[in-house]
Motif scaffolding. Structure first.
Motif, PDB file in Angstrom:
ATOM      1  N   LEU A 166      -5.702   2.740  -8.471  1.00  0.00           N
ATOM      2  CA  LEU A 166      -5.219   1.674  -7.583  1.00  0.00           C
ATOM      3  C   LEU A 166      -5.019   2.203  -6.163  1.00  0.00           C
ATOM      4  O   LEU A 166      -5.417   1.559  -5.184  1.00  0.00           O
ATOM      5  CB  LEU A 166      -3.902   1.089  -8.102  1.00  0.00           C
ATOM      6  CG  LEU A 166      -3.970   0.166  -9.291  1.00  0.00           C
ATOM      7  CD1 LEU A 166      -2.556  -0.201  -9.744  1.00  0.00           C
ATOM      8  CD2 LEU A 166      -4.759  -1.087  -8.973  1.00  0.00           C
ATOM      9  N   ALA A 167      -4.389   3.377  -6.054  1.00  0.00           N
ATOM     10  CA  ALA A 167      -4.151   3.963  -4.744  1.00  0.00           C
ATOM     11  C   ALA A 167      -5.468   4.319  -4.061  1.00  0.00           C
ATOM     12  O   ALA A 167      -5.617   4.131  -2.846  1.00  0.00           O
ATOM     13  CB  ALA A 167      -3.262   5.191  -4.878  1.00  0.00           C
ATOM     14  N   PHE A 168      -6.419   4.821  -4.829  1.00  0.00           N
ATOM     15  CA  PHE A 168      -7.742   5.113  -4.285  1.00  0.00           C
ATOM     16  C   PHE A 168      -8.346   3.852  -3.670  1.00  0.00           C
ATOM     17  O   PHE A 168      -8.850   3.876  -2.545  1.00  0.00           O
ATOM     18  CB  PHE A 168      -8.669   5.657  -5.380  1.00  0.00           C
ATOM     19  CG  PHE A 168     -10.114   5.706  -4.980  1.00  0.00           C
ATOM     20  CD1 PHE A 168     -10.579   6.725  -4.170  1.00  0.00           C
ATOM     21  CD2 PHE A 168     -11.000   4.729  -5.402  1.00  0.00           C
ATOM     22  CE1 PHE A 168     -11.916   6.778  -3.784  1.00  0.00           C
ATOM     23  CE2 PHE A 168     -12.332   4.766  -5.023  1.00  0.00           C
ATOM     24  CZ  PHE A 168     -12.792   5.787  -4.203  1.00  0.00           C
ATOM     25  N   GLY A 169      -8.279   2.740  -4.398  1.00  0.00           N
ATOM     26  CA  GLY A 169      -8.810   1.475  -3.879  1.00  0.00           C
ATOM     27  C   GLY A 169      -8.129   1.045  -2.598  1.00  0.00           C
ATOM     28  O   GLY A 169      -8.778   0.585  -1.659  1.00  0.00           O
ATOM     29  N   VAL A 211       0.848  -1.200   0.000  1.00  0.00           N
ATOM     30  CA  VAL A 211       0.000   0.000   0.000  1.00  0.00           C
ATOM     31  C   VAL A 211       0.882   1.249   0.000  1.00  0.00           C
ATOM     32  O   VAL A 211       0.656   2.178  -0.775  1.00  0.00           O
ATOM     33  CB  VAL A 211      -0.971  -0.008   1.202  1.00  0.00           C
ATOM     34  CG1 VAL A 211      -1.727   1.317   1.306  1.00  0.00           C
ATOM     35  CG2 VAL A 211      -1.940  -1.179   1.086  1.00  0.00           C
ATOM     36  N   GLU A 212       1.916   1.261   0.852  1.00  0.00           N
ATOM     37  CA  GLU A 212       2.843   2.394   0.864  1.00  0.00           C
ATOM     38  C   GLU A 212       3.483   2.565  -0.509  1.00  0.00           C
ATOM     39  O   GLU A 212       3.670   3.695  -0.977  1.00  0.00           O
ATOM     40  CB  GLU A 212       3.925   2.173   1.921  1.00  0.00           C
ATOM     41  CG  GLU A 212       3.435   2.274   3.342  1.00  0.00           C
ATOM     42  CD  GLU A 212       4.497   1.840   4.351  1.00  0.00           C
ATOM     43  OE1 GLU A 212       5.702   1.856   4.015  1.00  0.00           O
ATOM     44  OE2 GLU A 212       4.112   1.474   5.475  1.00  0.00           O
ATOM     45  N   LEU A 245      -9.342   3.317   0.152  1.00  0.00           N
ATOM     46  CA  LEU A 245     -10.732   2.991   0.468  1.00  0.00           C
ATOM     47  C   LEU A 245     -10.780   1.747   1.359  1.00  0.00           C
ATOM     48  O   LEU A 245     -11.545   1.695   2.324  1.00  0.00           O
ATOM     49  CB  LEU A 245     -11.516   2.769  -0.826  1.00  0.00           C
ATOM     50  CG  LEU A 245     -13.031   2.819  -0.738  1.00  0.00           C
ATOM     51  CD1 LEU A 245     -13.499   4.189  -0.276  1.00  0.00           C
ATOM     52  CD2 LEU A 245     -13.641   2.487  -2.090  1.00  0.00           C
ATOM     53  N   GLU A 246      -9.953   0.762   1.050  1.00  0.00           N
ATOM     54  CA  GLU A 246      -9.891  -0.456   1.877  1.00  0.00           C
ATOM     55  C   GLU A 246      -9.435  -0.129   3.294  1.00  0.00           C
ATOM     56  O   GLU A 246      -9.870  -0.775   4.243  1.00  0.00           O
ATOM     57  CB  GLU A 246      -8.971  -1.495   1.248  1.00  0.00           C
ATOM     58  CG  GLU A 246      -9.566  -2.190   0.050  1.00  0.00           C
ATOM     59  CD  GLU A 246     -10.872  -2.913   0.377  1.00  0.00           C
ATOM     60  OE1 GLU A 246     -10.927  -3.653   1.387  1.00  0.00           O
ATOM     61  OE2 GLU A 246     -11.846  -2.717  -0.359  1.00  0.00           O
ATOM     62  N   LYS A 247      -8.549   0.857   3.417  1.00  0.00           N
ATOM     63  CA  LYS A 247      -8.091   1.277   4.742  1.00  0.00           C
ATOM     64  C   LYS A 247      -9.147   2.097   5.472  1.00  0.00           C
ATOM     65  O   LYS A 247      -9.024   2.351   6.665  1.00  0.00           O
ATOM     66  CB  LYS A 247      -6.812   2.105   4.625  1.00  0.00           C
ATOM     67  CG  LYS A 247      -5.583   1.309   4.294  1.00  0.00           C
ATOM     68  CD  LYS A 247      -4.359   2.186   4.118  1.00  0.00           C
ATOM     69  CE  LYS A 247      -3.999   2.914   5.367  1.00  0.00           C
ATOM     70  NZ  LYS A 247      -2.708   3.638   5.270  1.00  0.00           N
TER      71      LYS A 247
END
Length: 174
Positions: free
Chosen positions: A109-112, A90-91, A115-117
């Motif tokens: 991808l980073a948005f997803g 993620v980082e 969002l998961e976090k």
């Protein structure tokens, strides 16, 4: 060879390039991509294949730490394997946004990941350039998602909207 689906030939070509120059970034990335494809094709899934693919991705990242593509591949290796991405993945994808801010796919991808976090504020910041990109044609699902966040939608509502949108592609199979 890789694009044509000739994995053995692509792997051999990468080996030849690495024999000449063990620090060849492109060859290292192709080794990773070949292994990812093999891991994806394996039925049943084989965790060892994913570990092998990730080892090549890490090698590529060590060769060029400020290149976004290996960071994206590392994150995608978890998503494609149906696994929860490690915090370092993620980082990495968030760092990839810094390195390639113009790449809408990396931003999505980073948005997803955000969002998961459960971090709606950070997710919105990452997605906003995609939502307001004047070059995106037609219905922009990112704009719809941003509008929901701005209207005060909760995390569950935003996640549901994303699942029904085409933000992650036609199938939204994340």
């Amino acid at each position: 060879e890789f694009d044509a689906g000739n994995l053995n030939e692509a792997d051999a070509a990468a080996d030849r390039a690495l024999a000449v120059d063990p620090t060849n970034l492109a060859a290292t990335i192709y080794k990773a991509r070949v292994r990812m494809r093999r891991a994806l094709d394996a039925k049943p899934a084989d965790p060892a294949l994913w570990r092998d693919a990730r080892s090549w991705i890490v090698k590529a990242n060590r060769l060029e730490p400020n290149y976004a593509f290996p960071l994206v591949l590392f994150f995608e290796s978890y998503v494609r394997a149906g696994q929860v991405p490690r915090p370092s993945a993620v980082e990495g994808v968030l760092r990839a946004v810094e390195l390639a801010p113009q790449d809408n796919d990396v931003r999505v991808l980073a948005f997803g990941a955000l969002l998961e976090k459960g971090d709606l504020a950070a997710a919105r910041r990452v997605l906003a350039p995609v939502a307001f990109d004047p070059h995106v044609k037609g219905d922009n699902p990112a704009r719809t998602v941003i509008a929901q966040i701005d209207a005060g939608a909760d995390l569950a509502t935003v996640r549901a909207a994303v699942l029904h949108s085409k933000l992650f592609g036609e199938s939204a199979d994340r």
